[in-house]
Design a protein around this motif. Structure first.
Motif, PDB file in Angstrom:
ATOM      1  N   LEU A 485       0.828  -1.205   0.000  1.00  0.00           N
ATOM      2  CA  LEU A 485       0.000   0.000   0.000  1.00  0.00           C
ATOM      3  C   LEU A 485       0.864   1.258   0.000  1.00  0.00           C
ATOM      4  CD1 LEU A 485      -2.835   1.272   0.230  1.00  0.00           C
ATOM      5  CD2 LEU A 485      -2.617   1.093   2.715  1.00  0.00           C
ATOM      6  N   VAL A 486       1.894   1.273   0.820  1.00  0.00           N
ATOM      7  CA  VAL A 486       2.789   2.437   0.848  1.00  0.00           C
ATOM      8  C   VAL A 486       3.480   2.604  -0.501  1.00  0.00           C
ATOM      9  CG1 VAL A 486       4.822   3.447   1.947  1.00  0.00           C
ATOM     10  CG2 VAL A 486       3.128   2.244   3.331  1.00  0.00           C
ATOM     11  N   THR A 487       3.863   1.473  -1.104  1.00  0.00           N
ATOM     12  CA  THR A 487       4.478   1.542  -2.441  1.00  0.00           C
ATOM     13  C   THR A 487       3.515   2.143  -3.460  1.00  0.00           C
ATOM     14  OG1 THR A 487       5.753  -0.453  -1.926  1.00  0.00           O
ATOM     15  CG2 THR A 487       5.604   0.175  -4.234  1.00  0.00           C
ATOM     16  N   ALA A 488       2.239   1.734  -3.376  1.00  0.00           N
ATOM     17  CA  ALA A 488       1.243   2.261  -4.310  1.00  0.00           C
ATOM     18  C   ALA A 488       1.057   3.758  -4.119  1.00  0.00           C
ATOM     19  CB  ALA A 488      -0.082   1.529  -4.111  1.00  0.00           C
ATOM     20  N   VAL A 489       1.050   4.218  -2.868  1.00  0.00           N
ATOM     21  CA  VAL A 489       0.916   5.659  -2.612  1.00  0.00           C
ATOM     22  C   VAL A 489       2.066   6.425  -3.255  1.00  0.00           C
ATOM     23  CG1 VAL A 489       0.945   7.439  -0.820  1.00  0.00           C
ATOM     24  CG2 VAL A 489      -0.416   5.381  -0.495  1.00  0.00           C
ATOM     25  N   LEU A 490       3.287   5.928  -3.074  1.00  0.00           N
ATOM     26  CA  LEU A 490       4.456   6.610  -3.640  1.00  0.00           C
ATOM     27  C   LEU A 490       4.463   6.564  -5.162  1.00  0.00           C
ATOM     28  CD1 LEU A 490       7.158   5.281  -1.150  1.00  0.00           C
ATOM     29  CD2 LEU A 490       6.241   7.603  -1.272  1.00  0.00           C
ATOM     30  N   THR A 491       3.876   5.525  -5.733  1.00  0.00           N
ATOM     31  CA  THR A 491       3.892   5.376  -7.189  1.00  0.00           C
ATOM     32  C   THR A 491       2.751   6.141  -7.850  1.00  0.00           C
ATOM     33  OG1 THR A 491       4.848   3.162  -6.922  1.00  0.00           O
ATOM     34  CG2 THR A 491       3.887   3.703  -9.058  1.00  0.00           C
ATOM     35  N   VAL A 492       1.531   5.931  -7.337  1.00  0.00           N
ATOM     36  CA  VAL A 492       0.358   6.544  -7.960  1.00  0.00           C
ATOM     37  C   VAL A 492       0.384   8.060  -7.807  1.00  0.00           C
ATOM     38  CG1 VAL A 492      -2.161   6.691  -7.882  1.00  0.00           C
ATOM     39  CG2 VAL A 492      -1.036   4.468  -7.670  1.00  0.00           C
ATOM     40  N   GLN A 494       2.992  10.062  -7.253  1.00  0.00           N
ATOM     41  CA  GLN A 494       4.383  10.520  -7.305  1.00  0.00           C
ATOM     42  C   GLN A 494       4.472  12.026  -7.516  1.00  0.00           C
ATOM     43  OE1 GLN A 494       6.614   8.519 -10.305  1.00  0.00           O
ATOM     44  NE2 GLN A 494       8.575   9.467  -9.776  1.00  0.00           N
ATOM     45  N   SER A 495       3.595  12.558  -8.367  1.00  0.00           N
ATOM     46  CA  SER A 495       3.655  13.997  -8.646  1.00  0.00           C
ATOM     47  C   SER A 495       3.084  14.843  -7.508  1.00  0.00           C
ATOM     48  CB  SER A 495       2.877  14.305  -9.936  1.00  0.00           C
ATOM     49  OG  SER A 495       1.516  13.920  -9.807  1.00  0.00           O
ATOM     50  N   GLN A 496       2.300  14.222  -6.623  1.00  0.00           N
ATOM     51  CA  GLN A 496       1.679  14.972  -5.535  1.00  0.00           C
ATOM     52  C   GLN A 496       2.429  14.828  -4.206  1.00  0.00           C
ATOM     53  OE1 GLN A 496      -2.648  13.476  -6.566  1.00  0.00           O
ATOM     54  NE2 GLN A 496      -2.828  15.316  -5.311  1.00  0.00           N
ATOM     55  N   VAL A 497       3.212  13.767  -4.079  1.00  0.00           N
ATOM     56  CA  VAL A 497       3.921  13.523  -2.820  1.00  0.00           C
ATOM     57  C   VAL A 497       4.989  14.598  -2.625  1.00  0.00           C
ATOM     58  CG1 VAL A 497       5.433  11.936  -1.590  1.00  0.00           C
ATOM     59  CG2 VAL A 497       3.464  11.057  -2.837  1.00  0.00           C
ATOM     60  N   THR A 498       4.962  15.239  -1.471  1.00  0.00           N
ATOM     61  CA  THR A 498       5.895  16.327  -1.167  1.00  0.00           C
ATOM     62  C   THR A 498       7.112  15.786  -0.414  1.00  0.00           C
ATOM     63  OG1 THR A 498       4.870  16.792   0.980  1.00  0.00           O
ATOM     64  CG2 THR A 498       3.921  17.885  -0.966  1.00  0.00           C
ATOM     65  N   PRO A 499       8.180  16.571  -0.325  1.00  0.00           N
ATOM     66  CA  PRO A 499       9.333  16.144   0.487  1.00  0.00           C
ATOM     67  C   PRO A 499       8.957  15.823   1.923  1.00  0.00           C
ATOM     68  CG  PRO A 499       9.922  18.005  -0.899  1.00  0.00           C
ATOM     69  CD  PRO A 499       8.458  17.815  -1.073  1.00  0.00           C
ATOM     70  N   ALA A 500       7.997  16.542   2.493  1.00  0.00           N
ATOM     71  CA  ALA A 500       7.565  16.257   3.864  1.00  0.00           C
ATOM     72  C   ALA A 500       6.913  14.882   3.946  1.00  0.00           C
ATOM     73  CB  ALA A 500       6.586  17.332   4.335  1.00  0.00           C
ATOM     74  N   HIS A 501       6.119  14.534   2.921  1.00  0.00           N
ATOM     75  CA  HIS A 501       5.511  13.204   2.892  1.00  0.00           C
ATOM     76  C   HIS A 501       6.588  12.126   2.835  1.00  0.00           C
ATOM     77  CE1 HIS A 501       1.725  15.125   0.904  1.00  0.00           C
ATOM     78  NE2 HIS A 501       1.669  15.209   2.221  1.00  0.00           N
ATOM     79  N   ARG A 502       7.583  12.322   1.959  1.00  0.00           N
ATOM     80  CA  ARG A 502       8.649  11.320   1.815  1.00  0.00           C
ATOM     81  C   ARG A 502       9.429  11.153   3.106  1.00  0.00           C
ATOM     82  NH1 ARG A 502       9.490  14.362  -3.025  1.00  0.00           N
ATOM     83  NH2 ARG A 502       8.487  13.361  -4.825  1.00  0.00           N
ATOM     84  N   SER A 503       9.686  12.269   3.763  1.00  0.00           N
ATOM     85  CA  SER A 503      10.433  12.206   5.019  1.00  0.00           C
ATOM     86  C   SER A 503       9.659  11.420   6.072  1.00  0.00           C
ATOM     87  CB  SER A 503      10.708  13.631   5.522  1.00  0.00           C
ATOM     88  OG  SER A 503      11.347  13.604   6.768  1.00  0.00           O
ATOM     89  N   SER A 504       8.358  11.652   6.166  1.00  0.00           N
ATOM     90  CA  SER A 504       7.539  10.934   7.151  1.00  0.00           C
ATOM     91  C   SER A 504       7.486   9.448   6.836  1.00  0.00           C
ATOM     92  CB  SER A 504       6.124  11.519   7.161  1.00  0.00           C
ATOM     93  OG  SER A 504       6.131  12.883   7.510  1.00  0.00           O
ATOM     94  N   LEU A 505       7.301   9.113   5.550  1.00  0.00           N
ATOM     95  CA  LEU A 505       7.235   7.705   5.176  1.00  0.00           C
ATOM     96  C   LEU A 505       8.588   7.015   5.345  1.00  0.00           C
ATOM     97  CD1 LEU A 505       4.983   7.998   1.999  1.00  0.00           C
ATOM     98  CD2 LEU A 505       4.346   7.049   4.224  1.00  0.00           C
ATOM     99  N   ALA A 506       9.669   7.730   5.106  1.00  0.00           N
ATOM    100  CA  ALA A 506      11.002   7.148   5.302  1.00  0.00           C
ATOM    101  C   ALA A 506      11.232   6.803   6.770  1.00  0.00           C
ATOM    102  CB  ALA A 506      12.072   8.124   4.812  1.00  0.00           C
TER     103      ALA A 506
END
Length: 528
Positions: A485-492, A494-506
């Motif tokens: 599910l997390v992979t799908a969020v990052l893939t689907v 991708q253009s909307q995910v912000t650096p803050a989102h990536r940092s939280s998911l990381a």
């Protein structure tokens, strides 16, 4: 099931929220709101005024909305987005208590009302009366809602009603208490009106209108409305009992009489409601039942004139009709036929009526599923969703999410509806509903189905999705489905995910033990 409260209502002060809930409770909402003001002032004391400024600011704030068949984006004051019944109750209340409402608040509300060229005629008339009262010179009489001729005709009508139904004369005392040319008389409800006058500090010249409101609004209420008023009474804290026995005695008498009056009102309203529903069903139910049982030789998608009553009946009448037609247990081919009639019905059903039908038609069937739904049930669900997806989601999806246990068939049904039936805005609604309950393994496929639609999400909803995944990640540390599910969020997205989102998911992935941990980290690094 009623739609959820708008988000802006949650940030309003408590008294404002309570008043708006009372105004939305039904045809008696103006009276319920008047009680809220009275009890609030008794509880807070004369020095604590109702926060009219905060209520006005909330209602006059502009908010985007979709209008017309083409869903054109428009920005309107929130006042104009309220249900028409709530608007009517609000301006009816303001007309009675305008002497205690700050003038600038009335001006702002009237200016907001003027921004709508298609405002409800009743609301417009109430607004005009308010405007006349605000502009009247000091000492001049306040405008009246009825001419002398109309008042006399109304009195004549009430007299005829009282003659035919003597037990209803008590509710019509207002029309006999002040005859033309006769001095004002003190009706039996004088004590209650005196309390209203003291608590709201209204001028004596408002007595006529307050009398009209208190007597006429005390008409039989629907059970739902009685529940709403009861909720209002429960939400307002009771007055602390005084130490002086004399004060306790003075307060006990009116409180006891009010409770007796409310109890008597509920008994009367339930009896009259049952008679009203029975009469409605006898008038319209048998014909609809015959049509439903007939073998149709026409195409199913046809307009039935008999079905137009669904646009004019009350919620209680509609529930009684559904019970008479046995829609919750009728054979599924009849269900398909009834839903095809709904598709052809014009104008569209109101939200409340559609929600009642969604519950009556599908709730029991869907919650009892232990195997895949039949072809006929899926056809009926698809047909209903194509026109009334929002009330369907609020009733059915919410119930399926709250259903305890595994609910495997219900989960599969939600996935199928998301993938094949629901419009994009309804898919977003389902996503928000899923995120509001604790995630479990059985709900992850529903989120996967939402992501599979690849719809663009509003920024706030995407923030909510990422926040929920981060907060509930520890419970899915070893879950392969959650990692996908997390992979799908990052893939689907991708253009909307912000650096803050990536940092939280990381940060979440660092604590994960899932098999896909390295793949997910690679996806995150590739997005940077």
């Amino acid at each position: 099931m009623e739609p959820r409260c708008p988000p802006w209502l949650q940030i309003c002060p408590g008294p404002c929220r309570l008043l708006l809930h009372a105004l939305s409770s039904g045809p008696g909402g103006a009276m319920a709101a008047l009680r809220v003001l009275q009890r609030g002032q008794r509880r807070e004391g004369p020095g604590q005024a109702f926060p009219w400024q905060a209520l006005t600011a909330a209602l006059c704030a502009e908010e985007p909305s979709l209008e017309g068949p083409k869903d054109t984006l428009a920005v309107k004051p929130r006042l104009l987005l309220l249900p028409v019944l709530c608007q009517r109750n609000l301006f009816s209340l303001l007309l009675v208590v305008q002497n205690v409402v700050p003038g600038d608040c009335l001006d702002q509300l009237l200016q907001a009302l003027e921004q709508d060229s298609h405002v409800d005629p009743w609301v417009k008339t109430l607004g005009d009366l308010l405007q006349q009262g605000a502009r009247a010179e000091e000492g001049s009489p306040h405008p009246t809602a009825l001419s002398s001729m109309c008042q006399q005709q109304l009195r004549d009508l009430c007299q005829k009603i009282a003659q035919k139904k003597p037990e209803g004369q008590r509710k019509l005392n207002w029309c006999f208490s002040k005859q033309p040319g006769a001095p004002d008389s003190a009706p039996q409800g004088g004590k209650r009106k005196k309390m209203s006058e003291e608590s709201l500090e209204l001028d004596s010249e408002r007595e006529g209108k307050r009398l009209l409101l208190e007597e006429v609004a005390f008409e039989p209420l629907e059970p739902q409305e009685c529940g709403d008023i009861a909720g209002v009474e429960e939400e307002v804290p009771e007055e602390p009992s005084g130490n002086v026995s004399a004060q306790g005695t003075d307060k006990a008498a009116p409180d006891s009489s009010q409770q007796d009056a409310v109890g008597e009102l509920r008994k009367i309203s339930q009896t009259e409601l049952a008679v009203e529903v029975q009469s409605f069903v006898q008038m319209h139910g048998q014909r609809l039942k015959m049509l439903l049982l007939q073998e149709s030789s026409h195409g199913e998608l046809r307009t039935l004139p008999e079905l137009s009553i669904l646009n004019s009946c009350s919620p209680s009448q509609l529930e009684g009709l559904c019970s008479f037609l046995q829609l919750s247990t009728c054979p599924e081919p009849f269900l398909v036929r009834f839903c095809s009639w709904l598709l052809a019905l014009t104008p569209d059903l109101s939200y409340t009526s559609a929600a009642i039908l969604a519950e009556q038609l599908f709730l029991r069937r869907v919650l009892s599923l232990t195997q895949p739904p039949s072809r006929h049930l899926m056809a009926a669900l698809t047909s209903f969703c194509s026109k009334y997806s929002h009330p369907f989601c609020h009733v059915l999806v919410a119930a399926m999410l709250q259903e305890p246990g595994e609910g495997a068939e219900q989960t599969k049904l939600m996935c199928e509806l998301v993938e094949e039936c629901l419009e994009p805005h309804s898919v977003q609604l389902v996503l928000s509903q899923v995120l509001e309950v604790p995630l479990s393994e059985r709900l992850l496929p529903v989120l996967q189905a939402v992501l599979g639609r690849q719809e663009v999400l509003p920024p706030k909803l995407l923030d909510f999705l990422v926040l929920t995944l981060c907060q509930q990640a520890p419970a899915f540390a070893t879950s392969l489905s959650f990692a996908k599910l997390v992979t799908a969020v990052l893939t689907v997205y991708q253009s909307q995910v912000t650096p803050a989102h990536r940092s939280s998911l990381a940060a979440v992935l660092d604590r994960s033990n899932a098999v896909l941990k390295k793949s997910l980290q690679a996806v995150l690094e590739g997005d940077r």
